[in-house]
Design a protein around this motif. Structure first.
Motif, mmCIF file in Angstrom:
data_model
loop_
_atom_site.group_PDB
_atom_site.id
_atom_site.type_symbol
_atom_site.label_atom_id
_atom_site.label_comp_id
_atom_site.label_asym_id
_atom_site.label_seq_id
_atom_site.Cartn_x
_atom_site.Cartn_y
_atom_site.Cartn_z
ATOM 1 N N ILE A 192 0.722 -1.367 -0.113
ATOM 2 C CA ILE A 192 -0.129 -0.053 0.078
ATOM 3 C C ILE A 192 0.926 1.210 0.011
ATOM 4 O O ILE A 192 1.686 1.416 0.858
ATOM 5 C CB ILE A 192 -0.989 -0.081 1.297
ATOM 6 N N ASP A 193 0.625 2.099 -0.972
ATOM 7 C CA ASP A 193 1.464 3.442 -1.167
ATOM 8 C C ASP A 193 0.535 4.488 -0.415
ATOM 9 O O ASP A 193 -0.760 4.599 -1.025
ATOM 10 C CB ASP A 193 1.745 3.491 -2.552
ATOM 11 N N ALA A 194 1.115 5.273 0.544
ATOM 12 C CA ALA A 194 0.492 6.229 1.209
ATOM 13 C C ALA A 194 0.146 7.357 0.178
ATOM 14 O O ALA A 194 0.621 7.492 -0.747
ATOM 15 C CB ALA A 194 1.180 6.781 2.328
ATOM 16 N N ARG A 195 -1.205 7.907 0.638
ATOM 17 C CA ARG A 195 -1.585 8.915 -0.511
ATOM 18 C C ARG A 195 -1.768 10.299 0.352
ATOM 19 O O ARG A 195 -1.828 10.213 1.583
ATOM 20 C CB ARG A 195 -3.339 8.706 -0.870
ATOM 21 N N VAL A 203 6.489 1.512 6.396
ATOM 22 C CA VAL A 203 8.117 1.882 6.678
ATOM 23 C C VAL A 203 7.922 3.564 6.893
ATOM 24 O O VAL A 203 7.411 4.227 6.062
ATOM 25 C CB VAL A 203 8.652 1.785 5.093
ATOM 26 N N ALA A 204 8.457 4.093 7.969
ATOM 27 C CA ALA A 204 8.349 5.283 8.443
ATOM 28 C C ALA A 204 9.545 6.117 7.963
ATOM 29 O O ALA A 204 9.260 7.159 7.675
ATOM 30 C CB ALA A 204 8.093 5.427 9.930
ATOM 31 N N VAL A 262 12.954 -6.621 1.290
ATOM 32 C CA VAL A 262 12.371 -8.011 1.500
ATOM 33 C C VAL A 262 12.333 -8.713 0.360
ATOM 34 O O VAL A 262 11.811 -8.211 -0.727
ATOM 35 C CB VAL A 262 10.756 -7.641 1.925
ATOM 36 N N ASN A 263 13.107 -9.849 0.378
ATOM 37 C CA ASN A 263 13.095 -10.784 -1.107
ATOM 38 C C ASN A 263 13.830 -9.962 -1.857
ATOM 39 O O ASN A 263 13.354 -10.110 -3.254
ATOM 40 C CB ASN A 263 12.055 -11.274 -1.207
ATOM 41 N N GLY A 264 14.905 -9.082 -1.915
ATOM 42 C CA GLY A 264 15.527 -8.379 -2.546
ATOM 43 C C GLY A 264 14.840 -7.303 -3.485
ATOM 44 O O GLY A 264 15.273 -6.552 -4.034
ATOM 45 N N ILE A 265 13.788 -6.950 -2.804
ATOM 46 C CA ILE A 265 12.944 -5.449 -3.173
ATOM 47 C C ILE A 265 13.212 -4.617 -2.075
ATOM 48 O O ILE A 265 12.845 -4.984 -0.823
ATOM 49 C CB ILE A 265 11.677 -5.824 -3.742
ATOM 50 N N ALA A 266 13.354 -3.386 -2.343
ATOM 51 C CA ALA A 266 13.372 -2.352 -1.580
ATOM 52 C C ALA A 266 12.168 -1.476 -1.372
ATOM 53 O O ALA A 266 11.701 -1.257 -2.348
ATOM 54 C CB ALA A 266 14.693 -1.303 -1.951
ATOM 55 N N TYR A 267 11.981 -1.189 -0.281
ATOM 56 C CA TYR A 267 10.646 -0.451 0.057
ATOM 57 C C TYR A 267 11.179 0.636 0.924
ATOM 58 O O TYR A 267 11.958 0.870 1.842
ATOM 59 C CB TYR A 267 9.513 -1.251 0.884
ATOM 60 N N LEU A 311 15.250 -6.959 6.176
ATOM 61 C CA LEU A 311 16.625 -6.292 6.137
ATOM 62 C C LEU A 311 16.929 -4.821 5.954
ATOM 63 O O LEU A 311 16.210 -4.105 4.918
ATOM 64 C CB LEU A 311 17.352 -6.908 4.881
ATOM 65 N N ALA A 312 17.503 -4.164 6.817
ATOM 66 C CA ALA A 312 17.479 -2.785 6.875
ATOM 67 C C ALA A 312 18.548 -2.208 5.957
ATOM 68 O O ALA A 312 19.719 -2.492 6.390
ATOM 69 C CB ALA A 312 17.738 -1.913 8.312
#
Length: 304
Positions: free
Chosen positions: A6-9, A201-202, A208-213, A230-231
Motif C-alpha cells: 500500500i502506497d500512502a496517499r 516504513v516510516a 524484503v526478498n531483494g526488493i527495497a521499500y 533487512l534494513a
C-alpha cells in the motif's frame, strides 16, 4: 508471502496539515482490527499560522484512536473533560465507543517552527460487543511500555502482544502494535502468533526478498509468512495487525459494523447529542455534506 503493498496517499486534514494516509485502502480496508492510519510530519509552520493546524472538536463512534508521537507535542481535550499533553513515546488510547468528541491543538510555537512535530495515528475498530461501550481515555507513559534491544535492533511494544512482550495498555481484541528501529544491516521478522500482519516504513529503506521499500509504504503479509526484513539504512518501522473483526463501515470519523449506526451518529452530531469537550467548546467541525457517498465509503476524515 507478500499479499499487498500500500502506497500512502496525501490527504489534507486542515489548511496547515497534510498527512500520508495509509489505511483505509480500497483493496485492503483493514489489517487485523486497524482500520485507519495516518502519518503526519515532520511539520514546519510559522507560529502565526499555528491555529490553522488545530484539529477542532469532532466526533467518533465505534473505535479507539491511538496517538503515538516520534517528536513534538499535541494537546488532547475530550468530552470526558480530559486534557492531556501528548509527548513522544507515550501511548494515548481513546475509546469512543457509543460516542465522544475531542480536539487536538498545537500550542507550542517552537515545536512547529523547528519542524519537530511528527506523529502516527491509528484507529482500532472495536468488536461488536464493545462498539457501544462507555467512552474512555488513558495515557500510558514510556516506562509502562516494554522495550527490547538486540544487536542493531530496538523495539517498543505500543499495545497488544508480540515476541513474548506484553504491557498494560487495555485493548478490546487480539492485536499487536510495535515501534521498531533498525540499524543499517540489521535483520528482523514478524511475530508469528497473529493472523494479519503489516509493516509500515516510516523512515529509511527496508529490503524484503531483494526488493527495497521506502517511507510511506505498507507491506501486508499472508498468514504464516516469515519474511526476513533487512534494513538497507537506519530504518524506522511500525508493525501492526491481529485478529480480523469482520466487515466495518467507515464514514468521516465514524466506524461501525452497522450502516444504520453510522446514520444515527451523523444525526447525533448535527443535533448536538455528542457533547463537546467542556474546556474546548467554542468551535467544532461540522458534519460534512457529502451526498455522493453512502455510508460505508469514507468521506474526508479528521486526523483523529
Amino acid at each position: 508471502m507478500l499479499e499487498i503493498v500500500i502506497d500512502a496517499r496525501k490527504a489534507a486534514i486542515g489548511p496547515g496539515m497534510e498527512v500520508r494516509r495509509i489505511l483505509p485502502f480500497r483493496l485492503r480496508r483493514m489489517v487485523g482490527p486497524f482500520i485507519f492510519m495516518d502519518h503526519a510530519g515532520p511539520v514546519t509552520i510559522q507560529p502565526q499560522k499555528m491555529h490553522d493546524m488545530d484539529v477542532l472538536p469532532h466526533p467518533h463512534i465505534g473505535l479507539s484512536t491511538v496517538s503515538y508521537l516520534f517528536d513534538g507535542q499535541v494537546t488532547h481535550r475530550d468530552s470526558l473533560g480530559v486534557q492531556q499533553i501528548i509527548k513522544p513515546g507515550e501511548v494515548n488510547w481513546m475509546t469512543a465507543g457509543s460516542g465522544i468528541a475531542h480536539s487536538e491543538r498545537f500550542e507550542e510555537p517552537e515545536v512547529l517552527a523547528g519542524g519537530k512535530l511528527e506523529m502516527i495515528q491509528t484507529w482500532v475498530a472495536l468488536p461488536e460487543k464493545d462498539e457501544e461501550a462507555a467512552p474512555s481515555f488513558k495515557n500510558y507513559q514510556p516506562e509502562q511500555l516494554p522495550v527490547f534491544t538486540d544487536s542493531g535492533i530496538w523495539m517498543r511494544l505500543i499495545a497488544g502482544n508480540a515476541f513474548g512482550l506484553k504491557n498494560e495498555v487495555k485493548t478490546h481484541s487480539d492485536m499487536f502494535y510495535l515501534h521498531v528501529v533498525l540499524n543499517a544491516g540489521a535483520r528482523f521478522t514478524l511475530p508469528r502468533e497473529h493472523v494479519e500482519r503489516g509493516i509500515y516504513v516510516a523512515k529509511g529503506k527496508l529490503e524484503v526478498n531483494g526488493i527495497a521499500y521506502l517511507p510511506g509504504q505498507m507491506l501486508v503479509f499472508k498468514q504464516h509468512a516469515e519474511p526476513v526484513l533487512l534494513a538497507r539504512e537506519n530504518t524506522t518501522l511500525m508493525l501492526l495487525g491481529g485478529e480480523p473483526l469482520g466487515e466495518r463501515f467507515i464514514w468521516w470519523n465514524f466506524v461501525s459494523s452497522r450502516k444504520e449506526r453510522i446514520e444515527q451518529a451523523k444525526e447525533d452530531w448535527k443535533q448536538g447529542r455528542i457533547i463537546l469537550p467542556p474546556n474546548d467548546n467554542h468551535e467544532f467541525i461540522p458534519l460534512p455534506e457529502d451526498k455522493s457517498r453512502p455510508a460505508g465509503n469514507p468521506a474526508p476524515e479528521a486526523l483523529s
